[in-house]
Design a protein around this motif. Structure first.
Motif, PDB file in Angstrom:
ATOM      1  N   LEU A  20      16.414  32.175  71.064  1.00 23.89           N
ATOM      2  CA  LEU A  20      15.996  31.381  72.205  1.00 23.89           C
ATOM      3  C   LEU A  20      16.122  29.897  71.863  1.00 23.89           C
ATOM      4  O   LEU A  20      15.860  29.492  70.732  1.00 23.89           O
ATOM      5  CB  LEU A  20      14.552  31.686  72.584  1.00 23.89           C
ATOM      6  N   SER A  21      16.507  29.128  72.863  1.00 26.32           N
ATOM      7  CA  SER A  21      16.591  27.679  72.717  1.00 26.32           C
ATOM      8  C   SER A  21      15.746  27.025  73.793  1.00 26.32           C
ATOM      9  O   SER A  21      15.586  27.568  74.886  1.00 26.32           O
ATOM     10  CB  SER A  21      18.038  27.201  72.852  1.00 26.32           C
ATOM     11  N   CYS A  22      15.248  25.868  73.477  1.00 29.23           N
ATOM     12  CA  CYS A  22      14.467  25.092  74.434  1.00 29.23           C
ATOM     13  C   CYS A  22      14.881  23.635  74.301  1.00 29.23           C
ATOM     14  O   CYS A  22      14.630  23.003  73.273  1.00 29.23           O
ATOM     15  CB  CYS A  22      12.984  25.260  74.170  1.00 29.23           C
ATOM     16  N   ALA A  23      15.498  23.127  75.348  1.00 34.82           N
ATOM     17  CA  ALA A  23      15.949  21.735  75.358  1.00 34.82           C
ATOM     18  C   ALA A  23      14.901  20.866  76.034  1.00 34.82           C
ATOM     19  O   ALA A  23      14.436  21.196  77.129  1.00 34.82           O
ATOM     20  CB  ALA A  23      17.276  21.629  76.081  1.00 34.82           C
ATOM     21  N   ALA A  24      14.550  19.772  75.384  1.00 39.50           N
ATOM     22  CA  ALA A  24      13.519  18.874  75.894  1.00 39.50           C
ATOM     23  C   ALA A  24      14.112  17.541  76.320  1.00 39.50           C
ATOM     24  O   ALA A  24      15.076  17.055  75.724  1.00 39.50           O
ATOM     25  CB  ALA A  24      12.458  18.652  74.828  1.00 39.50           C
ATOM     26  N   SER A  25      13.506  16.947  77.331  1.00 39.61           N
ATOM     27  CA  SER A  25      13.911  15.617  77.769  1.00 39.61           C
ATOM     28  C   SER A  25      12.697  14.896  78.333  1.00 39.61           C
ATOM     29  O   SER A  25      11.702  15.526  78.693  1.00 39.61           O
ATOM     30  CB  SER A  25      15.006  15.694  78.827  1.00 39.61           C
ATOM     31  N   GLY A  26      12.775  13.580  78.380  1.00 37.86           N
ATOM     32  CA  GLY A  26      11.761  12.800  79.061  1.00 37.86           C
ATOM     33  C   GLY A  26      10.761  12.091  78.173  1.00 37.86           C
ATOM     34  O   GLY A  26      10.026  11.251  78.624  1.00 37.86           O
ATOM     35  N   ARG A  27      10.685  12.447  76.926  1.00 39.00           N
ATOM     36  CA  ARG A  27       9.736  11.800  76.032  1.00 39.00           C
ATOM     37  C   ARG A  27      10.243  11.976  74.604  1.00 39.00           C
ATOM     38  O   ARG A  27      11.031  12.859  74.331  1.00 39.00           O
ATOM     39  CB  ARG A  27       8.349  12.424  76.179  1.00 39.00           C
ATOM     40  N   THR A  28       9.774  11.131  73.705  1.00 43.93           N
ATOM     41  CA  THR A  28      10.249  11.181  72.331  1.00 43.93           C
ATOM     42  C   THR A  28       9.932  12.539  71.713  1.00 43.93           C
ATOM     43  O   THR A  28       8.779  12.841  71.389  1.00 43.93           O
ATOM     44  CB  THR A  28       9.617  10.060  71.495  1.00 43.93           C
ATOM     45  N   PHE A  29      10.973  13.322  71.546  1.00 41.01           N
ATOM     46  CA  PHE A  29      10.808  14.697  71.105  1.00 41.01           C
ATOM     47  C   PHE A  29      10.197  14.771  69.718  1.00 41.01           C
ATOM     48  O   PHE A  29       9.387  15.654  69.433  1.00 41.01           O
ATOM     49  CB  PHE A  29      12.176  15.389  71.130  1.00 41.01           C
ATOM     50  N   ASN A  30      10.570  13.846  68.846  1.00 47.89           N
ATOM     51  CA  ASN A  30      10.114  13.958  67.465  1.00 47.89           C
ATOM     52  C   ASN A  30       8.641  13.614  67.279  1.00 47.89           C
ATOM     53  O   ASN A  30       8.138  13.629  66.166  1.00 47.89           O
ATOM     54  CB  ASN A  30      10.990  13.118  66.532  1.00 47.89           C
ATOM     55  N   ARG A  31       7.941  13.309  68.353  1.00 47.70           N
ATOM     56  CA  ARG A  31       6.496  13.098  68.292  1.00 47.70           C
ATOM     57  C   ARG A  31       5.715  14.284  68.868  1.00 47.70           C
ATOM     58  O   ARG A  31       4.487  14.253  68.908  1.00 47.70           O
ATOM     59  CB  ARG A  31       6.114  11.831  69.054  1.00 47.70           C
ATOM     60  N   LEU A  32       6.442  15.286  69.327  1.00 47.80           N
ATOM     61  CA  LEU A  32       5.811  16.437  69.962  1.00 47.80           C
ATOM     62  C   LEU A  32       5.768  17.635  69.033  1.00 47.80           C
ATOM     63  O   LEU A  32       6.772  17.975  68.398  1.00 47.80           O
ATOM     64  CB  LEU A  32       6.578  16.818  71.231  1.00 47.80           C
ATOM     65  N   ILE A  51       5.355  24.862  65.644  1.00 50.33           N
ATOM     66  CA  ILE A  51       5.955  24.026  64.608  1.00 50.33           C
ATOM     67  C   ILE A  51       5.520  22.588  64.833  1.00 50.33           C
ATOM     68  O   ILE A  51       5.444  22.123  65.984  1.00 50.33           O
ATOM     69  CB  ILE A  51       7.496  24.163  64.631  1.00 50.33           C
ATOM     70  N   THR A  52       5.218  21.895  63.753  1.00 46.70           N
ATOM     71  CA  THR A  52       4.817  20.500  63.887  1.00 46.70           C
ATOM     72  C   THR A  52       6.013  19.619  64.227  1.00 46.70           C
ATOM     73  O   THR A  52       7.168  20.034  64.115  1.00 46.70           O
ATOM     74  CB  THR A  52       4.158  20.004  62.593  1.00 46.70           C
ATOM     75  N   SER A  53       5.721  18.384  64.606  1.00 44.31           N
ATOM     76  CA  SER A  53       6.763  17.475  65.067  1.00 44.31           C
ATOM     77  C   SER A  53       7.823  17.206  63.999  1.00 44.31           C
ATOM     78  O   SER A  53       8.990  17.007  64.314  1.00 44.31           O
ATOM     79  CB  SER A  53       6.148  16.148  65.513  1.00 44.31           C
ATOM     80  N   ASN A  54       7.404  17.229  62.726  1.00 43.53           N
ATOM     81  CA  ASN A  54       8.338  16.941  61.631  1.00 43.53           C
ATOM     82  C   ASN A  54       8.773  18.195  60.885  1.00 43.53           C
ATOM     83  O   ASN A  54       9.358  18.098  59.809  1.00 43.53           O
ATOM     84  CB  ASN A  54       7.693  15.962  60.645  1.00 43.53           C
ATOM     85  N   SER A  55       8.473  19.361  61.441  1.00 42.24           N
ATOM     86  CA  SER A  55       8.833  20.660  60.854  1.00 42.24           C
ATOM     87  C   SER A  55       8.108  20.974  59.553  1.00 42.24           C
ATOM     88  O   SER A  55       8.488  21.913  58.856  1.00 42.24           O
ATOM     89  CB  SER A  55      10.352  20.764  60.614  1.00 42.24           C
ATOM     90  N   ALA A  56       7.081  20.197  59.226  1.00 45.00           N
ATOM     91  CA  ALA A  56       6.392  20.417  57.953  1.00 45.00           C
ATOM     92  C   ALA A  56       5.606  21.720  57.942  1.00 45.00           C
ATOM     93  O   ALA A  56       5.449  22.351  56.889  1.00 45.00           O
ATOM     94  CB  ALA A  56       5.462  19.241  57.666  1.00 45.00           C
ATOM     95  N   TYR A  57       5.077  22.104  59.095  1.00 49.12           N
ATOM     96  CA  TYR A  57       4.255  23.312  59.169  1.00 49.12           C
ATOM     97  C   TYR A  57       4.701  24.185  60.321  1.00 49.12           C
ATOM     98  O   TYR A  57       5.080  23.691  61.385  1.00 49.12           O
ATOM     99  CB  TYR A  57       2.779  22.945  59.366  1.00 49.12           C
ATOM    100  N   ALA A  75      17.320  15.769  66.343  1.00 47.12           N
ATOM    101  CA  ALA A  75      18.486  15.000  66.788  1.00 47.12           C
ATOM    102  C   ALA A  75      19.043  15.560  68.101  1.00 47.12           C
ATOM    103  O   ALA A  75      19.678  14.825  68.873  1.00 47.12           O
ATOM    104  CB  ALA A  75      19.564  15.015  65.722  1.00 47.12           C
ATOM    105  N   LYS A  76      18.795  16.846  68.348  1.00 45.75           N
ATOM    106  CA  LYS A  76      19.286  17.485  69.567  1.00 45.75           C
ATOM    107  C   LYS A  76      18.177  17.748  70.582  1.00 45.75           C
ATOM    108  O   LYS A  76      18.423  18.367  71.624  1.00 45.75           O
ATOM    109  CB  LYS A  76      19.970  18.810  69.220  1.00 45.75           C
ATOM    110  N   ASN A  77      16.953  17.308  70.255  1.00 48.69           N
ATOM    111  CA  ASN A  77      15.813  17.525  71.155  1.00 48.69           C
ATOM    112  C   ASN A  77      15.659  18.994  71.533  1.00 48.69           C
ATOM    113  O   ASN A  77      15.394  19.336  72.700  1.00 48.69           O
ATOM    114  CB  ASN A  77      15.946  16.681  72.434  1.00 48.69           C
ATOM    115  N   THR A  78      15.795  19.846  70.555  1.00 51.26           N
ATOM    116  CA  THR A  78      15.798  21.281  70.825  1.00 51.26           C
ATOM    117  C   THR A  78      14.944  22.026  69.801  1.00 51.26           C
ATOM    118  O   THR A  78      14.967  21.702  68.606  1.00 51.26           O
ATOM    119  CB  THR A  78      17.238  21.833  70.798  1.00 51.26           C
ATOM    120  N   VAL A  79      14.230  23.015  70.292  1.00 51.72           N
ATOM    121  CA  VAL A  79      13.483  23.922  69.426  1.00 51.72           C
ATOM    122  C   VAL A  79      14.046  25.330  69.638  1.00 51.72           C
ATOM    123  O   VAL A  79      14.466  25.673  70.752  1.00 51.72           O
ATOM    124  CB  VAL A  79      11.972  23.858  69.711  1.00 51.72           C
TER     125      VAL A  79
END
Length: 123
Positions: A20-32, A51-57, A75-79
């Protein structure tokens, strides 16, 4: 505001894999912080993986540990949710969600939701 669009669901057989993919737009993804949740008819929406914003956890429910993997590409705003060795009990509508606050696994803490994608696993 954050817009989330899921894709990748479908009908598969037990033992198969889906991503599954989830594309995000509209806000800074790397803070979510991001999460995948699922829901079946008549039941509450439950967390699958987060998953945390920086993938740490990352966190997973016990029933998917060792089979599912959550990841993100800021970089792709995708989870993503890689689902292997699928079982009929994984059948559900899967939702992607974004958490703009403190990292959580409780769906009530998530602010933004996608429309969902159906995953059906036949036996």
């Amino acid at each position: 505001q954050v817009q989330l669009v899921e894709s990748g669901g479908g009908l598969v057989r037990a033992g198969d894999s889906l991503r599954l993919s989830c594309a995000a737009s509209g806000r800074t993804f790397n803070r979510l912080h991001m999460g995948w949740f699922r829901q079946t008819p008549g039941k509450e929406r439950d967390v699958v993986a987060t998953i945390t914003s920086n993938s740490a956890y990352t966190n997973y429910i016990d029933s998917v540990k060792g089979r599912f993997t959550i990841s993100r590409d800021n970089a792709k705003n995708t989870v993503y949710l890689q689902m292997n060795r699928l079982k009929p009990e994984d059948t559900a509508v899967y939702y992607c969600a974004a958490d703009s606050g403190v990292y959580a696994t409780d769906p009530r803490k998530y602010d933004y939701w996608g429309q969902g994608t159906q995953v059906t696993v036949s036996s």
